[in-house]
Design an enzyme around this catalytic site. Structure first.
Site, mmCIF file in Angstrom:
data_model
loop_
_atom_site.group_PDB
_atom_site.id
_atom_site.type_symbol
_atom_site.label_atom_id
_atom_site.label_comp_id
_atom_site.label_asym_id
_atom_site.label_seq_id
_atom_site.Cartn_x
_atom_site.Cartn_y
_atom_site.Cartn_z
ATOM 1 N N LYS A 40 2.919 -12.395 -9.740
ATOM 2 C CA LYS A 40 3.876 -13.070 -8.850
ATOM 3 C C LYS A 40 3.165 -13.798 -7.713
ATOM 4 C CE LYS A 40 6.337 -10.424 -6.079
ATOM 5 N NZ LYS A 40 6.009 -10.827 -4.702
ATOM 6 N N PHE A 72 -13.276 -4.375 -9.560
ATOM 7 C CA PHE A 72 -12.466 -5.378 -10.252
ATOM 8 C C PHE A 72 -13.311 -6.258 -11.174
ATOM 9 C CE2 PHE A 72 -9.504 -3.933 -7.160
ATOM 10 C CZ PHE A 72 -8.250 -4.144 -7.712
ATOM 11 N N GLU A 86 1.785 -5.620 3.057
ATOM 12 C CA GLU A 86 1.346 -4.330 2.523
ATOM 13 C C GLU A 86 0.196 -4.538 1.539
ATOM 14 O OE1 GLU A 86 1.797 -3.419 -0.799
ATOM 15 O OE2 GLU A 86 2.939 -5.187 -1.412
ATOM 16 N N CYS A 131 2.590 -7.459 -8.318
ATOM 17 C CA CYS A 131 1.905 -8.252 -7.290
ATOM 18 C C CYS A 131 1.085 -9.411 -7.843
ATOM 19 C CB CYS A 131 1.002 -7.348 -6.447
ATOM 20 S SG CYS A 131 1.923 -6.189 -5.404
#
Length: 437
Positions: free
Chosen positions: A269, A255, A154, A266
């Protein structure tokens, strides 16, 4: 078309609801009976704009169902998605116990050709373990039932997950057979009628794409935070630097916004997990280790600015925090900078007052009475010695500075997301500190 999704966390619930919205019959499965009972009553366990309305509508119209019994629905579905959690182990690697538990139950109960698709973010090589687990269970049954495994990572942004799912910029699917490819194509065609942006790959590549994508984005953030910190030392303005380098078509502007560190479910991890995957293969991910190091430092940078401003004596000061979630439009506080700030400020002897539009209950669950919970953003700054912005919620962008100045003991603002105009706020009589400026 009938599908099942195991796991009703963020990914599973959003995915299942969006599939149902497109006319697919979806059964969401979870071992947590309390969560399933709540969903059956129309109570949504997570905050995501637009999700509650969509869940209720599709449940009412019969396309979205909830159960604790995967076995009962397996005969009626063509595809099972595994969207269970993969929390980090103590060493940072992904814990696959829930992923393999789904594979075992799948192998124990299928009676016809079915695809098990891993939606969870898992290390490269997980599909082999999933396939072996299913085959082992079929052998125990003495059955030779055909099945396929696939990987469909995803790419949902919290706060914009429904839009991301309904209008994806790409869908990545790793498969091993033409039959699986045909079935996954049929599933996703309604989402991509005008531009079929499904990228089919082998399964290891699909597993790697998710980690590589998130690690690249995390790298851009940490790079800009490093540049921002240097900008402060040499007298440059990181906003001007960002615009200058972002205008380069090879780099782009996304970004490149510096701030007080990334968090969420996300990036932290996945960066850790990719580092651990490499270590298991005997390779050292030097860049990603630096990305992680910069991010951990960045989460304490506003505290260091506060310490310098108050000459290393924060005891007895009242500090207001605006924003607790790791980003706007979510109540997710996993790896949030706010948790680091609350801990550091409390240990320094500060009184901490907090406000977030949706994450107040989540904060209570995590830190209890360690902080004071304000009724609104202006209540938070009442009698405060400093205001610290951690999350750039829209309602924080144009506050009534006159009211804030009268409410605070001292008009000083620490902007962790660089959302305010420095000249405007200083002209109003505030002392203003940002990141990289």
């Amino acid at each position: 078309m009938n599908i099942a999704i195991v796991g009703t966390g963020y990914v599973g619930l959003v995915s299942g609801t969006c599939f149902a919205e497109m006319g697919i019959n979806v059964t969401c499965v979870d071992v947590n009976e309390e969560k399933i009972d709540s969903l059956l009553k129309g109570q949504i366990p997570i905050y995501e704009p637009g999700l509650e309305e969509m869940v209720l509508r599709n449940s009412r119209e019969g396309r979205l169902k909830f159960t604790i019994n995967l076995r009962a629905c397996l005969d009626d579905v063509d595809i099972v998605f595994s969207a269970v959690g993969t929390p980090p182990d103590e060493d940072g690697s992904a814990d696959l116990q829930y992923v393999l538990a789904v594979a075992r139950e799948f192998g124990q109960n299928i009676n016809k050709y079915t695809i098990l698709v891993t939606k969870s973010t898992v290390p490269v090589g997980t599909a082999k373990k999933v396939k072996a687990t299913i085959q082992e269970e079929l052998c125990k049954r003495g059955m030779n039932i055909p099945f396929d495994v696939a990987s469909n990572p995803e790419f949902l942004k919290e706060g914009a997950a429904i839009k991301d799912f309904m209008s994806p910029d790409r869908v990545v699917v790793g498969v091993e057979s033409e039959k699986a490819k045909e079935l996954m194509t049929k599933l996703y065609r309604p989402f991509l009628l005008n531009n079929f942006r499904v990228i089919f790959t082998d399964i290891p590549s699909a597993e790697m794409i998710k980690y590589a994508a998130n690690s690249m984005l995390a790298t851009r953030i940490s790079f800009m935070n490093d540049i921002a910190n240097l900008c402060e030392l040499v007298g440059a303005d990181v906003n001007m630097v960002r615009k200058g380098i972002g205008a380069d078509s090879r780099i782009g502007s996304k970004f490149l916004y510096p701030g007080c560190g990334y968090g969420g479910s996300c990036f932290p991890k996945d960066v850790k997990a990719l580092i651990k995957t490499a270590e298991k293969e005997g390779y050292n991910m030097r860049v990603l280790k630096a990305v992680e190091e910069v991010n951990e430092y960045q989460k304490s940078i506003l505290f260091e600015k506060l310490e310098r401003y108050y000459n290393d004596d924060l005891r007895g000061k009242t500090v207001a925090l605006w924003g607790l979630a790791f980003k706007p439009e979510t109540d997710d506080m996993r790896e949030a900078t706010a948790l680091i700030m609350i801990d550091l400020l409390s240990k320094a002897g500060c009184k901490v007052k907090v406000f977030d539009p949706v994450a107040m209950e989540e904060c209570r669950r995590r830190v209890g009475n360690l902080v004071d919970y304000a009724n609104d953003m202006y209540d938070a700054v009442l009698n405060a010695d400093a205001l610290v912005l951690l999350t750039e919620w829209k309602q924080f962008r144009l506050p009534s500075w006159g009211v804030i100045k009268k409410s605070m003991n001292e008009p000083v603002v620490f902007d962790g997301r660089n959302i305010y105009d420095a000249s405007e706020i200083t002209e109003l009589g505030f002392k203003y500190f940002a990141v990289g400026r």
